[in-house]
Design an enzyme around this catalytic site. Structure first.
Site, mmCIF file in Angstrom:
data_model
loop_
_atom_site.group_PDB
_atom_site.id
_atom_site.type_symbol
_atom_site.label_atom_id
_atom_site.label_comp_id
_atom_site.label_asym_id
_atom_site.label_seq_id
_atom_site.Cartn_x
_atom_site.Cartn_y
_atom_site.Cartn_z
ATOM 1 N N HIS A 152 -3.075 8.557 2.262
ATOM 2 C CA HIS A 152 -2.041 8.839 3.252
ATOM 3 C C HIS A 152 -0.880 9.573 2.606
ATOM 4 C CE1 HIS A 152 -1.238 4.815 1.558
ATOM 5 N NE2 HIS A 152 0.029 5.173 1.596
ATOM 6 N N CYS A 175 5.659 -0.144 -0.313
ATOM 7 C CA CYS A 175 4.921 0.836 -1.121
ATOM 8 C C CYS A 175 5.659 2.163 -1.029
ATOM 9 C CB CYS A 175 3.472 0.968 -0.663
ATOM 10 S SG CYS A 175 3.234 1.785 0.925
#
Length: 630
Positions: free
Chosen positions: A67, A180
């Site tokens: 991603h 993250c």
């Protein structure tokens, strides 16, 4: 917004053609580009690769979620791909990945988009959902499975945030924070894994997520005060000062996905170091922080990784200056070239001139956070100007870091009203003074003497001793292929370049190129002894080996380390020894074949040494490895 508004039939590939991680990323990104979801395929692919370099998005259980959030994304979208054979994706459990969801978020993605993208990540924690995707016969089956799973998830999301708060009567109270770098996938997967496991253990928990859509379910001061333990599963900065005096486990976000039970049990039992708001920890090391056991290596690698751009950029520019003649940067030499001088000044004098200070600064910052940076940089610069070199820089970094930690302990009793003054006055003045005085009066002289004598010893080595050194350095590059021994040899080579001795690094680069090249050759010569996935990885290894990326050997070596690692160590050692025998030197720290034109000595003999090492490794693998049974 529903997931199927982002995942459409034209972004689904039930059978990927890819046979490697790189090919899978290319194919999924191209699927998004072909569907008109991207503004710039190359820019988006670069963003995906940058995310993979931070930490692999192969999360285990056969799943990978590459991603990126990028301006190259025209419309937020999801691409789904499936590989029934499975691909090596550097997954946490080292198992092949079969299901791939590539998430493309635009820079201006609104909260609805981001929440929908994160919701998909959490759905994949459900084994039954994953099985439905594996069994799907058509794109319609995939979309139906996603819609059904999302409906269940949305029903749970309708519960008020207070439902997550610690409330089990008499039970331990655990808080957690997940984050993250991208804030799209791993943040929410870790949060769901922790909540699901806590429910099974009958332990109350509340999880704060720090994602792309901001902080959700923020922990309150009252909850923190009453908590038994706190888990911080994050790969990026989160607010830690609020946890002052509480047992805190600090670890990576992937541990929140893979080890939720272990983390929750430790936090509930208060089996964690007490966090000190000024960056100190208790006597026991926090998991994942690098403090305590393994802390030295973590701090060292923080310095080395931040130093490498200076080393590689400066070294290659300096190497290019040699194209005009080995002395072309010297204004007094007949071969003088002004452009060559500029390259040498930029790369050698300035980039190389800063590298030791940067190394020391980031080592100190890893130990003591931001207050360690300034004294570390200055201590490292003293090492540079006094010829204490690379070793002096290492000492300066650790010295400055621990001096700052000592100062924090010493000044911890001062009134809170002086906290601001401590940061801007006390810490920098006292730490720079202490680090500088110790470096100037205690460290610089002896280390400079040691460096001078080491260089003289290496320059005065007999042929036999040089060959043994090359054998050792070359072999070290192959033992762990990017691990501590590999990095130790590499940093030694950089130190020798800085000292003006170019022979050791020639052996080191040769030794680092052999493992991927040798295994690539083995997969070509002994095809029946490797799986299709390994043979495909071998093709990639030719390129990786040519450009001195030793890690390219890992996917093949990991499948049969007992036979493969000894084979590549022998081949790398032979290549390193031969470079010494042939009198090869290398002033550039990285680049593989790209820097062959600046090799000191014969580039053809250097190539021969590497080729011999690769052939030896390939033949040993062929003799030791057993054929694959069909």
């Amino acid at each position: 917004m529903k997931i199927t508004e982002l995942l459409k039939a034209d972004t689904i590939r039930l059978d990927l053609n890819a046979t490697s991680k790189a090919e899978a990323l290319d194919e999924l990104a191209m699927t998004l580009a072909d569907a008109g979801r991207l503004n710039d395929y190359n820019a988006y692919r670069d963003a995906i690769q940058a995310r993979e370099e931070q930490t692999s998005t192969g999360i285990g259980e056969g799943i990978a979620i590459p991603h990126a959030k990028s301006a190259a994304v025209k419309t937020p979208a999801i691409a789904f791909g499936r590989s029934k054979a499975g691909l090596d994706f550097d997954s946490l459990d080292q198992q092949p990945a079969h299901l791939f969801f590539m998430i493309a978020a635009s820079e201006g993605a609104n909260n609805d988009h981001l929440q929908t993208l994160s919701r998909l990540s959490t759905l994949l924690m459900d084994e039954s959902f994953r099985q439905q995707l594996l069994d799907a016969k058509s794109t319609e089956d995939v979309l139906h499975a996603v819609n059904a799973a999302e409906a269940d998830k949305l029903a749970k999301e309708d519960e008020p945030p207070e439902a997550e708060a610690a409330s089990t009567d008499g039970g331990p109270r655990v808080l957690a924070v997940t984050a993250c770098p991208t804030g799209i996938a791993h943040t929410y997967m870790a949060a769901d894994a922790l909540k699901d496991k806590a429910k099974g253990l009958n332990i109350s928990i509340k999880v704060e997520t720090n994602g792309s859509d901001g902080v959700r379910n923020r922990l309150t001061d009252e909850e923190i005060a009453n908590a038994d333990g706190i888990i911080v599963a994050a790969d990026t900065k989160v607010e830690l000062a609020r946890f002052d005096g509480k047992p805190v486990i600090i670890t990576g976000v992937t541990d929140g996905i893979r080890k939720p039970e272990e983390l929750i049990r430790k936090a509930a039992a208060k089996d964690a170091p007490v966090y000190k708001a000024e960056g100190q920890r208790g006597s026991e090391a926090a998991t994942g922080t690098g403090r305590g056991a393994g802390g030295f290596y973590k701090h060292l690698m923080n310095g080395v990784s931040n130093m490498l751009p200076f080393v590689v950029g400066g070294g290659v520019l300096m190497a290019i200056s040699f194209f005009f003649g080995i002395n072309s940067a010297d204004p007094t030499d007949p071969t003088y070239n002004q452009f060559a001088e500029a390259l040498k000044v930029i790369g050698g004098d300035h980039a190389f001139g800063l590298m030791i200070a940067v190394l020391a600064g980031f080592i100190a910052m890893s130990i003591a956070e931001r207050p360690g940076f300034a004294p570390g940089m200055i201590g490292g610069f003293i090492a540079t100007t006094t010829d204490a070199g690379f070793l002096g820089g290492l000492i300066a970094g650790f010295l400055a870091g621990y001096i700052v930690l000592g100062l924090k302990q010493l000044l911890a009793g001062l009134p809170k009203t002086l906290d601001g003054i401590k940061t801007i006055l006390f810490y920098p003045v006292l730490s720079i003074f202490a680090t500088g005085m110790i470096m100037w009066f205690v460290v610089a002289g002896p280390v400079s003497w040691l460096n001078t004598n080491l260089a003289d010893w290496l320059n005065g080595m007999s042929t036999g001793n040089i060959i043994i050194l090359g054998l050792i350095l070359g072999g070290m590059m192959a033992v762990d292929m990017g691990g501590p021994l590999n990095k130790t040899a590499f940093t030694f080579g950089i130190a020798m370049i800085d000292a003006g001795n170019f022979a050791p690094h020639a052996a080191i680069m040769a030794g680092g190129m052999v493992p991927p090249l040798g295994l690539a050759l083995a997969t070509t010569l002994f095809r029946n002894k490797f799986t299709k996935v390994e043979r495909d990885a071998g093709k990639t290894s030719y390129v990786l080996g040519a450009f001195f990326i030793t890690e390219g050997a890992i996917p093949i070596a990991a499948a049969d380390p007992a036979r493969i690692i000894p084979s590549i160590v022998v081949g790398s050692g032979i290549a390193g020894a031969l470079t010494m025998l042939f009198g090869i030197g290398l002033p550039a720290p990285h680049g593989g074949v790209f820097v062959f034109p600046v090799v000191i000595g014969s580039a053809w003999l250097y190539l021969l040494a590497i080729a011999i090492g690769a052939v030896v490794s390939a033949l040993m693998v062929g003799l030791l490895k057993k054929p694959i049974k069909n």
